[in-house]
Design an enzyme around this catalytic site. Structure first.
Site, PDB file in Angstrom:
ATOM      1  N   THR A  33       0.831  -1.198   0.000  1.00 12.91           N
ATOM      2  CA  THR A  33       0.000   0.000   0.000  1.00 12.91           C
ATOM      3  C   THR A  33       0.875   1.261   0.000  1.00 12.91           C
ATOM      4  O   THR A  33       2.050   1.208   0.317  1.00 12.91           O
ATOM      5  CB  THR A  33      -0.945   0.012   1.222  1.00 12.91           C
ATOM      6  OG1 THR A  33      -1.625  -1.209   1.261  1.00 12.91           O
ATOM      7  CG2 THR A  33      -1.934   1.133   1.204  1.00 12.91           C
ATOM      8  N   GLY A  37       0.458  -0.402   5.225  1.00 12.05           N
ATOM      9  CA  GLY A  37       0.801  -1.385   6.260  1.00 12.05           C
ATOM     10  C   GLY A  37      -0.308  -2.282   6.763  1.00 12.05           C
ATOM     11  O   GLY A  37      -0.286  -2.684   7.937  1.00 12.05           O
TER      12      GLY A  37
END
Ligand code: GLU
Length: 601
Positions: A420, A502
């Site tokens: 991400t 994360g």
């Protein structure tokens, strides 16, 4: 109540702040370069210098924050294609200063109509086990959700931007055509995915040319992605959802382009062109909450981010963290996160499928009642401890009998990933965008759509497979996310935009940054650089590698916490525009090779 006003503190010598944080955390030998910029006229912060530059150029040319955010994201699709890209999804939180409103765009991937709750069950397993998570589930057509990112960009531009999709895609097209220099982060992400990327005839030649990882310092080009962006620029997003790109996606999902000698079985998925045609971006209200005088806005369902952040902060309002020893304050943060995650894991799912008690969960009276369950000391045997969810239903003023009992769902631990990417933009007028986008795993499903140069996501692995569960796979449903793009109006009349990658640690990284700024009065750069501490009701508390040996880590261990060091948590970015229109843009100084922050002037 303590009111920390951030104005002014951002101009403190940044190197000093980071050096202090670094020294406390014990970063011997690590680079202390701080990708922080202080200036005026607007700012962009992302993980990549080329993408940040693209955003800054758009702002300089008169584009607003939404134009710059989409241009930056499109550039990240080229330079950071393993986290960002049109094959994935994401969430955008937008502040419009002229209307003093915040809206959120839900561009989350969606499950195809043929999805079943047992979608990941191994048909060859006599006991009905699911396919192994790695590499089978994550590198399959099964895991691919209908991408939301192209329509998210188009929707953001149409509703809130000033430029066309064609205009903002231009710099990314040039980057993909002309190429960029491979850095260590790019090469290491390919290296970590070698086995998966080598399994697909479309991915292998692009990312493993000559059967190896492209050398650091070499030039990487992606002309097929440039052509795909050109198609979007010329024909609009219908080329993706109702045209040749969509047809290619459905074909790829149903028949993944595998090599002859497959290192692991690759399962096809059942996405059709009709699934792409049906896809819509949702414009949703933000999750609004207050903390220490800050007005916060976060992403609501199907992301659990905004709700879990707000719930944790509601719990923490009962403690004056800024007046405590840091270890004591962090103890309360850990325990508040644990309780909030117990509720998250029990109640949250796609609101179009599940009756989620959001009002009860966010009610201050519920937080007050839950504080009784916050222990003053770490739970004994933390590694095996799980907090039990509370019951927010009586706080909803909802007489529905179906909501009289909390659902019984299994407890589970939640893994954190490092995939991400988060980008933050604030323009000269104060319009702010906090945007997190993803393919789920770093490298998504590993499957490049043949001829189109982009990787498909594996977002459907975010569904819960231990049933029943509010986050169970269902046709047309969006898997629960942790992405937490956040905006805050500060007590001094400023705006703060921040967020992180994360997996489920996104939520705790955002909480850590919020508490660092709002309770501990840290400048934004130090708040972002500071050690991460993450409790997700999954047993021991995850921390950055090395933190456990620092005085603060030792103090938490002495207080009974079991710390679980891990390699990378949350390469975050953020921007603060103070009431006098001065900007501080901050990207991560060390994690994921460090990011890039710039201001217009
Ligand atoms: N799929 C994750 C989510 O939506 C993000 C992936 C990651 O950051 O590891 O929460």
């Amino acid at each position: 109540m303590k009111r920390v006003v951030v104005k002014g503190v951002f101009s403190i010598g940044l190197a000093v702040c980071v050096a202090v944080v670094g020294a406390l955390w014990g970063w011997p030998g690590r680079s202390l370069t701080t990708p922080t910029a202080v200036g005026t006229g607007g700012a962009v912060a992302s993980v990549d210098v080329r993408a940040t530059q693209v955003g800054i150029d758009v702002l300089r040319a008169g584009g607003n924050a939404v134009d710059a955010a989409v241009a930056t994201a499109a550039a990240l699709g080229v330079t950071d294609p393993f986290s960002a890209g049109i094959g994935g999804g994401g969430f955008m939180v937008i502040y419009q200063p002229d209307r003093d409103t915040v809206v959120t765009l839900d561009g989350r991937e969606e499950a195809p109509a043929a999805t079943t709750p047992d979608m990941f069950r191994d048909p060859d397993s006599p006991t009905g086990e699911n396919l192994p998570f790695f590499p089978n589930r994550i590198s399959s057509g099964l895991a691919v959700g209908v991408p939301g990112t192209p329509l998210n960009w188009a929707t953001a531009l149409e509703r809130y931007g000033t430029q066309t999709l064609a205009e903002v895609l231009e710099p990314a097209i040039a980057l993909a055509d002309e190429g960029f220099t491979v850095d260590e982060t790019f090469a290491s992400q390919i290296d970590a995915n070698q086995e998966r990327f080598a399994a697909f005839t479309s991915t292998q030649p692009l990312y493993l040319p000559d059967n190896g990882v492209p050398e650091v310092g070499s030039t990487f080009r992606n002309p097929e992605l440039a052509n795909t962006y050109r198609l979007l620029a010329d024909e609009g997003v219908n080329a993706f959802y109702r045209g040749e790109i969509g047809a290619a996606i459905a074909q790829t999902v149903q028949n993944p382009p595998v090599v002859v000698e497959l290192p692991f079985p690759v399962w096809p998925g059942r996405m059709t062109e009709a699934d792409l045609d049906r896809y819509e971006v949702r414009v949703r209200s933000p999750i609004a909450s207050q903390y220490r005088g800050y007005q916060l806005y976060g992403m609501g369902l199907p992301s659990s981010g905004g709700i879990t952040v707000a719930q944790t902060l509601n719990l923490l309002e009962g403690y004056d963290l800024g007046a405590m020893e840091q270890a004591e304050a962090l103890h309360w943060l850990i325990e508040a996160e644990r309780l909030a995650f117990s509720d998250r894991n029990t109640y949250l799912g796609d609101p179009e499928y599940v009756d989620v008690p959001v009002a009860g969960l966010l009610d201050p009276a519920y937080a007050t009642s839950r504080r009784a369950a916050l222990p003053a000391t770490a739970p004994e045997d933390e590694a095996n401890y799980r907090a039990t969810a509370g019951n927010p239903l009586p706080y909803q003023e909802d007489p529905s009998p179906s909501l009289s009992e909390p659902p019984a769902v299994g407890l589970h631990s939640d893994d954190g990933g490092i995939s991400t990417t988060h980008l933050s933009v604030i323009d000269a007028d104060g319009m702010a965008v906090s945007y997190t986008l993803t393919l789920e795993s770093t490298g998504g499903s590993g499957i490049v759509v043949p001829g189109y140069g982009f990787i498909l996501n594996n977002e459907l692995t975010d569904f819960d497979t231990a049933l029943p569960h509010p986050n169970a796979p269902e046709p047309g449903k969006r898997p629960r996310s942790s992405m937490s793009p956040t905006l805050a109006l500060t007590p001094d009349g400023g705006v703060l935009a921040f967020g992180s990658p994360g997996g489920s640690t996104i939520i705790t990284t955002v909480l850590g940054i919020a508490v660092n700024v709002m309770d501990f009065g840290m400048p934004l750069d130090a708040a972002i650089a500071a050690p991460r501490i993450s409790q997700r009701n999954g047993g021991s508390t995850t921390v950055d590698q090395g933190f456990e040996t620092t005085p603060l880590g030792q103090a938490l261990i002495a207080a009974g916490h079991q710390l679980n060091p891990t390699d990378e948590i949350g390469a975050a970015t953020g921007i603060y525009r103070d009431g006098d229109r001065a900007f501080t843009a901050v990207a991560e100084p060390v994690r994921r090779g460090g990011g890039s922050a710039m201001t217009v002037q």
